[in-house]
Enzyme design. Structure first.
Site, PDB file in Angstrom:
ATOM      1  N   SER A   1       5.533   0.368  14.048  1.00 23.94           N
ATOM      2  CA  SER A   1       4.285   0.761  14.713  1.00 23.94           C
ATOM      3  C   SER A   1       3.179   1.028  13.705  1.00 23.94           C
ATOM      4  O   SER A   1       2.295   1.856  13.941  1.00 23.94           O
ATOM      5  CB  SER A   1       4.520   2.011  15.569  1.00 23.94           C
ATOM      6  OG  SER A   1       4.915   3.087  14.726  1.00 23.94           O
ATOM      7  N   GLY A   2       3.234   0.347  12.537  1.00 22.42           N
ATOM      8  CA  GLY A   2       2.105   0.394  11.614  1.00 22.42           C
ATOM      9  C   GLY A   2       1.039  -0.595  12.062  1.00 22.42           C
ATOM     10  O   GLY A   2       1.120  -1.155  13.167  1.00 22.42           O
TER      11      GLY A   2
ATOM     12  N   ALA B   1      -3.145   4.811   4.360  1.00 27.40           N
ATOM     13  CA  ALA B   1      -4.150   4.016   3.636  1.00 27.40           C
ATOM     14  C   ALA B   1      -5.466   4.767   3.563  1.00 27.40           C
ATOM     15  O   ALA B   1      -5.972   5.267   4.562  1.00 27.40           O
ATOM     16  CB  ALA B   1      -4.330   2.657   4.309  1.00 27.40           C
TER      17      ALA B   1
ATOM     18  N   GLU C   1     -13.967  -1.635  -5.118  1.00 27.54           N
ATOM     19  CA  GLU C   1     -12.696  -1.167  -5.663  1.00 27.54           C
ATOM     20  C   GLU C   1     -12.289  -2.081  -6.809  1.00 27.54           C
ATOM     21  O   GLU C   1     -12.843  -3.182  -6.960  1.00 27.54           O
ATOM     22  CB  GLU C   1     -11.613  -1.141  -4.584  1.00 27.54           C
ATOM     23  CG  GLU C   1     -11.851  -0.061  -3.549  1.00 27.54           C
ATOM     24  CD  GLU C   1     -10.688   0.131  -2.578  1.00 27.54           C
ATOM     25  OE1 GLU C   1     -10.506   1.255  -2.128  1.00 27.54           O
ATOM     26  OE2 GLU C   1      -9.978  -0.842  -2.264  1.00 27.54           O
TER      27      GLU C   1
ATOM     28  N   HIS D   1       0.702   1.976  -8.612  1.00 29.80           N
ATOM     29  CA  HIS D   1      -0.696   2.411  -8.598  1.00 29.80           C
ATOM     30  C   HIS D   1      -0.935   3.290  -9.818  1.00 29.80           C
ATOM     31  O   HIS D   1      -0.128   4.169 -10.114  1.00 29.80           O
ATOM     32  CB  HIS D   1      -0.978   3.192  -7.308  1.00 29.80           C
ATOM     33  CG  HIS D   1      -2.442   3.289  -7.011  1.00 29.80           C
ATOM     34  ND1 HIS D   1      -3.295   4.052  -7.764  1.00 29.80           N
ATOM     35  CD2 HIS D   1      -3.207   2.697  -6.064  1.00 29.80           C
ATOM     36  CE1 HIS D   1      -4.521   3.936  -7.278  1.00 29.80           C
ATOM     37  NE2 HIS D   1      -4.494   3.109  -6.247  1.00 29.80           N
TER      38      HIS D   1
ATOM     39  N   ARG E   1      -4.944  -3.154 -10.627  1.00 30.60           N
ATOM     40  CA  ARG E   1      -4.005  -2.032 -10.763  1.00 30.60           C
ATOM     41  C   ARG E   1      -2.930  -2.238 -11.818  1.00 30.60           C
ATOM     42  O   ARG E   1      -2.603  -1.315 -12.562  1.00 30.60           O
ATOM     43  CB  ARG E   1      -3.313  -1.794  -9.422  1.00 30.60           C
ATOM     44  CG  ARG E   1      -4.259  -1.225  -8.433  1.00 30.60           C
ATOM     45  CD  ARG E   1      -3.657  -1.112  -7.079  1.00 30.60           C
ATOM     46  NE  ARG E   1      -4.689  -0.631  -6.187  1.00 30.60           N
ATOM     47  CZ  ARG E   1      -4.557  -0.526  -4.889  1.00 30.60           C
ATOM     48  NH1 ARG E   1      -3.427  -0.891  -4.310  1.00 30.60           N
ATOM     49  NH2 ARG E   1      -5.536  -0.070  -4.161  1.00 30.60           N
TER      50      ARG E   1
ATOM     51  N   HIS F   1       3.836   1.875  -5.475  1.00 33.78           N
ATOM     52  CA  HIS F   1       2.830   1.908  -4.407  1.00 33.78           C
ATOM     53  C   HIS F   1       2.997   0.814  -3.358  1.00 33.78           C
ATOM     54  O   HIS F   1       2.810   1.060  -2.171  1.00 33.78           O
ATOM     55  CB  HIS F   1       1.454   1.778  -5.054  1.00 33.78           C
ATOM     56  CG  HIS F   1       0.312   1.908  -4.086  1.00 33.78           C
ATOM     57  ND1 HIS F   1       0.161   3.005  -3.263  1.00 33.78           N
ATOM     58  CD2 HIS F   1      -0.736   1.079  -3.817  1.00 33.78           C
ATOM     59  CE1 HIS F   1      -0.932   2.847  -2.527  1.00 33.78           C
ATOM     60  NE2 HIS F   1      -1.481   1.690  -2.824  1.00 33.78           N
TER      61      HIS F   1
ATOM     62  N   ARG G   1      -1.235  -7.116  -5.966  1.00 31.58           N
ATOM     63  CA  ARG G   1      -2.180  -7.098  -4.838  1.00 31.58           C
ATOM     64  C   ARG G   1      -3.539  -6.567  -5.247  1.00 31.58           C
ATOM     65  O   ARG G   1      -3.642  -5.551  -5.930  1.00 31.58           O
ATOM     66  CB  ARG G   1      -1.612  -6.215  -3.738  1.00 31.58           C
ATOM     67  CG  ARG G   1      -2.594  -5.890  -2.635  1.00 31.58           C
ATOM     68  CD  ARG G   1      -1.921  -5.160  -1.518  1.00 31.58           C
ATOM     69  NE  ARG G   1      -1.586  -3.797  -1.831  1.00 31.58           N
ATOM     70  CZ  ARG G   1      -2.332  -2.743  -1.520  1.00 31.58           C
ATOM     71  NH1 ARG G   1      -3.478  -2.914  -0.899  1.00 31.58           N
ATOM     72  NH2 ARG G   1      -1.939  -1.531  -1.820  1.00 31.58           N
TER      73      ARG G   1
HETATM   74  C1  LIG Z   1      -0.936   6.045   0.067  1.00 29.87           C
HETATM   75  C2  LIG Z   1      -1.242   4.623   0.432  1.00 29.87           C
HETATM   76  C3  LIG Z   1      -2.558   4.176   0.445  1.00 29.87           C
HETATM   77  C4  LIG Z   1      -2.855   2.860   0.783  1.00 29.87           C
HETATM   78  N1  LIG Z   1      -4.158   2.467   0.832  1.00 29.87           N
HETATM   79  C5  LIG Z   1      -4.446   1.205   1.251  1.00 29.87           C
HETATM   80  C6  LIG Z   1      -5.804   0.795   1.424  1.00 29.87           C
HETATM   81  O1  LIG Z   1      -6.723   1.565   1.227  1.00 29.87           O
HETATM   82  N2  LIG Z   1      -6.023  -0.471   1.844  1.00 29.87           N
HETATM   83  C7  LIG Z   1      -5.021  -1.371   2.087  1.00 29.87           C
HETATM   84  O2  LIG Z   1      -5.305  -2.513   2.450  1.00 29.87           O
HETATM   85  N3  LIG Z   1      -3.743  -0.988   1.952  1.00 29.87           N
HETATM   86  C8  LIG Z   1      -3.438   0.262   1.553  1.00 29.87           C
HETATM   87  N4  LIG Z   1      -2.129   0.641   1.438  1.00 29.87           N
HETATM   88  C9  LIG Z   1      -1.072  -0.312   1.815  1.00 29.87           C
HETATM   89  C10 LIG Z   1      -1.033  -0.470   3.323  1.00 29.87           C
HETATM   90  O3  LIG Z   1      -1.286   0.770   3.932  1.00 29.87           O
HETATM   91  C11 LIG Z   1       0.319  -0.965   3.799  1.00 29.87           C
HETATM   92  O4  LIG Z   1       0.752  -2.037   3.031  1.00 29.87           O
HETATM   93  C12 LIG Z   1       0.246  -1.457   5.228  1.00 29.87           C
HETATM   94  O5  LIG Z   1      -0.424  -0.530   6.020  1.00 29.87           O
HETATM   95  C13 LIG Z   1       1.639  -1.688   5.750  1.00 29.87           C
HETATM   96  O6  LIG Z   1       1.599  -1.825   7.141  1.00 29.87           O
HETATM   97  P1  LIG Z   1       2.887  -2.277   7.919  1.00 29.87           P
HETATM   98  O7  LIG Z   1       2.515  -2.316   9.352  1.00 29.87           O
HETATM   99  O8  LIG Z   1       3.448  -3.485   7.299  1.00 29.87           O
HETATM  100  O9  LIG Z   1       3.962  -1.116   7.626  1.00 29.87           O
HETATM  101  P2  LIG Z   1       3.908   0.441   7.941  1.00 29.87           P
HETATM  102  O10 LIG Z   1       2.545   0.867   8.295  1.00 29.87           O
HETATM  103  O11 LIG Z   1       4.562   1.143   6.824  1.00 29.87           O
HETATM  104  O12 LIG Z   1       4.811   0.587   9.265  1.00 29.87           O
HETATM  105  C14 LIG Z   1       6.188   0.370   9.222  1.00 29.87           C
HETATM  106  C15 LIG Z   1       6.774   0.701  10.589  1.00 29.87           C
HETATM  107  O13 LIG Z   1       8.105   0.199  10.673  1.00 29.87           O
HETATM  108  C16 LIG Z   1       8.944   1.160  11.290  1.00 29.87           C
HETATM  109  N5  LIG Z   1      10.331   0.909  10.857  1.00 29.87           N
HETATM  110  C17 LIG Z   1      10.807   0.693   9.605  1.00 29.87           C
HETATM  111  N6  LIG Z   1      12.135   0.463   9.631  1.00 29.87           N
HETATM  112  C18 LIG Z   1      12.516   0.547  10.933  1.00 29.87           C
HETATM  113  C19 LIG Z   1      13.766   0.440  11.614  1.00 29.87           C
HETATM  114  N7  LIG Z   1      14.918   0.172  10.960  1.00 29.87           N
HETATM  115  N8  LIG Z   1      13.787   0.600  12.956  1.00 29.87           N
HETATM  116  C20 LIG Z   1      12.649   0.880  13.653  1.00 29.87           C
HETATM  117  N9  LIG Z   1      11.441   1.005  13.051  1.00 29.87           N
HETATM  118  C21 LIG Z   1      11.378   0.836  11.720  1.00 29.87           C
HETATM  119  C22 LIG Z   1       8.387   2.490  10.805  1.00 29.87           C
HETATM  120  O14 LIG Z   1       8.837   3.539  11.622  1.00 29.87           O
HETATM  121  C23 LIG Z   1       6.876   2.195  10.901  1.00 29.87           C
HETATM  122  O15 LIG Z   1       6.456   2.404  12.220  1.00 29.87           O
HETATM  123  C24 LIG Z   1      -1.812   1.960   1.099  1.00 29.87           C
HETATM  124  C25 LIG Z   1      -0.491   2.404   1.092  1.00 29.87           C
HETATM  125  C26 LIG Z   1      -0.205   3.719   0.770  1.00 29.87           C
HETATM  126  C27 LIG Z   1       1.221   4.167   0.762  1.00 29.87           C
END
Ligand SMILES: Cc1cc2nc3c(=O)[nH]c(=O)nc-3n(C[C@H](O)[C@H](O)[C@H](O)COP(=O)(O)OP(=O)(O)OC[C@H]3O[C@@H](n4cnc5c(N)ncnc54)[C@H](O)[C@@H]3O)c2cc1C
Length: 485
Positions: free
Chosen positions: A12-13, A45, A114, A227, A274, A335, A370
């Site tokens: 749910s990201g 993020a 950035e 990072h 980075r 990171h 990245r």
């Molecule tokens: C501190 C920080 C700052 C950042 N800043 C930036 C930024 O400014 N700009 C940018 O572009 N990127 C940034 N990033 C990177 C970016 O946020 C992430 O790469 C991106 O949001 C990932 O999204 P996602 O939907 O792939 O995963 P996530 O948002 O991590 O979501 C993963 C989901 O999968 C679910 N999940 C995992 N395993 C299972 C399982 N076995 N069963 C059920 N559910 C599961 C979790 O519960 C969660 O809901 C940042 C990252 C961090 C950590």
């Protein structure tokens, strides 16, 4: 008969939610999150989302070029072109979900700079862009009648069957099984395989490990981004990030003697990509013998700093640091994962009907490193592609896939404590900023035996077990690549 869905989305990201928003309204969707819906890397993020919005001073070719340079030209050009070209339309769509980006006084979108970007092109919501995007996308998905959302539901096994998948889901201590025609893995990163990471607790690489077990192609898992400026507090494993945009707004990076040093390593100074800044810190540490490093933005107007970085400012205050007056202690930290489950331009993995989006996928857009704020953009663009591809295929699906049986879960033995700690310590020593091939060669055998133990011994299947198994698999795959360097 298991409950049947057209599409199972795991995560749910930003990527899982954006996929759900683009699936056809007549398609039955199950969306899982292993924790609360908002606990994810997306929510953390800070900096923003990169996109070519200023058509007067910026161009697609500039964004492509910056992305390729940051990635060491090991990017897939077609994926980079798709990211940059389709980026603005996908970002503009966020306006329709009410995502509130900062604006200039004349109402135009405020674009910030950035590291590695040659033009200001980062749209942001102050310094908590991810939380704002997740909040608004989540509200929109929760209104969709065709999407069933289940929090605290842990996908622990996935089996391919003709025309789809059967899934084993752990919820409230019980196993539930479902069948779906398509599965979209949106499970995020792997940060928890390292001792120190900016990633949230969910980042254990579950989706990548499951895809690997099913035989999907996994690529470049050792492309891990460190990072350069996480808050240096070794008491906590989840390191608070001091966003790239603090350097974007003019902060200096200082060594333990209080001197700027980036000019010794790169002409782009503090705004180098980075990996360059992180490696420069390690080289400067070897040169000065001090592991103390600081970000200094005290020369900027305090009101501007407080307004531009309200979340970082408040967070640092709780640590006794006023960033308008004090230097911020920083150090590199795991990171982001550039590698992952290999996908094509439509986010299709090597397994039919299995898609991967967001940080768990390897689209090839990031190459070996990245560019800042390109990952939220990747999450949006490639999730949209995945949904479009599934939408186009769904009408041809008539029969339902057969349910696959899963093993009876009657084991009582809990996994031994200490496995995760041991894996993290090995990874920190073998692959922190600059990979240590010698150490990796000496430790891969131990990681492999932990992986085999977790794969074969009949431990009780709990979330802790599933995550430990994932971490062992991820560590093994990273080290396997490191020792071949
Ligand atoms: C501190 C920080 C700052 C950042 N800043 C930036 C930024 O400014 N700009 C940018 O572009 N990127 C940034 N990033 C990177 C970016 O946020 C992430 O790469 C991106 O949001 C990932 O999204 P996602 O939907 O792939 O995963 P996530 O948002 O991590 O979501 C993963 C989901 O999968 C679910 N999940 C995992 N395993 C299972 C399982 N076995 N069963 C059920 N559910 C599961 C979790 O519960 C969660 O809901 C940042 C990252 C961090 C950590």
């Amino acid at each position: 008969m298991y409950p049947r869905y057209d599409v199972l989305i795991v995560g749910s990201g930003a990527s899982g939610l954006f996929t759900a928003l683009h699936l056809r309204p007549d398609c039955r969707v199950l969306l899982l999150s292993k924790q609360d819906f908002t606990l994810s890397n997306s929510s953390l993020a800070q900096g923003g989302v990169a996109s070519v919005f200023d058509e007067v001073h910026d161009k697609e070719e500039f964004h492509v070029n910056d992305t390729m340079i940051a990635g060491g030209f090991r990017n897939r050009p077609a994926a980079v072109n798709q990211l940059v070209h389709k980026g603005p339309d996908n970002v503009r769509e966020l306006f329709s979900y009410d995502v509130d980006f900062d604006r200039n006084e004349d109402g135009s979108i405020h674009l910030t700079l950035e590291g590695g970007h040659c033009r200001p092109r980062i749209l942001h919501h102050r310094d908590s862009t991810g939380a704002e995007i997740v909040k608004k996308l989540l509200a929109a998905v929760q209104k969709l009648p065709n999407v069933t959302m289940v929090p605290f539901a842990h996908l622990c096994d996935l089996k391919q069957t003709a025309g789809g998948f059967s899934a084993d889901i752990l919820k409230d201590g019980a196993h539930r099984y479902v069948t779906a025609r398509y599965c979209v893995l949106a499970t995020g990163g792997i940060g928890r395989v390292y001792e120190y990471t900016t990633n949230s607790a969910i980042a254990t690489g579950d989706g990548i490990a499951l895809a690997y077990r099913m035989g999907a192609t996994i690529r470049h898992l050792h492309y891990v981004q460190f990072h350069p400026t996480a808050f240096a507090n070794k008491d906590t494993r989840e390191c608070f990030l001091i966003s790239e945009s603090v350097r974007g707004e003019g902060a200096y990076l200082l060594n333990g003697n209080g001197e700027r040093f980036m000019h010794k390593y790169d002409d782009r100074l503090e705004l180098a990509p980075r990996d360059v800044v992180s490696q420069s810190i390690m080289r400067e540490e070897a040169f000065t013998g001090s592991h103390n490093f600081y970000l200094d933005i005290t020369h900027k107007d305090p009101d501007f700093v407080r307004q531009r970085f309200p979340m970082i400012y408040q967070n640092l205050l709780t640590q006794g640091i006023d960033m308008t007056r004090d230097r911020i202690p920083v150090y590199p930290c795991q990171h982001y994962l550039m590698g992952g489950i290999d996908v094509d331009l439509k986010a299709r993995t090597s397994i039919d009907r299995l898609y991967a989006v967001g940080e768990c996928s390897h689209t090839g857009v990031h190459g070996a490193n990245r560019l800042a704020s390109n990952s939220l953009l990747e999450a949006l663009v490639f999730s949209h592609e995945a949904a479009d591809d599934i939408n186009a295929r769904l009408p041809a699906d008539t029969a339902w896939p057969e349910d696959q049986p899963f093993p009876v879960h009657d084991a009582k033995e809990e996994i031994p404590t200490g496995i995760r700690t041991e894996i993290r310590a090995i990874m920190q020593q073998s692959d922190f900023v600059i990979p240590r091939v010698d150490i990796a060669k000496g430790s891969i055998g131990r990681v492999q035996s932990l992986k085999e133990l977790l794969d074969t011994h009949p431990y009780k299947v709990t979330p802790a077990y599933v995550e430990a198994r994932s971490l062992a698999t991820i560590a093994y795959l990273i080290l396997k690549e490191v020792i071949q360097m």
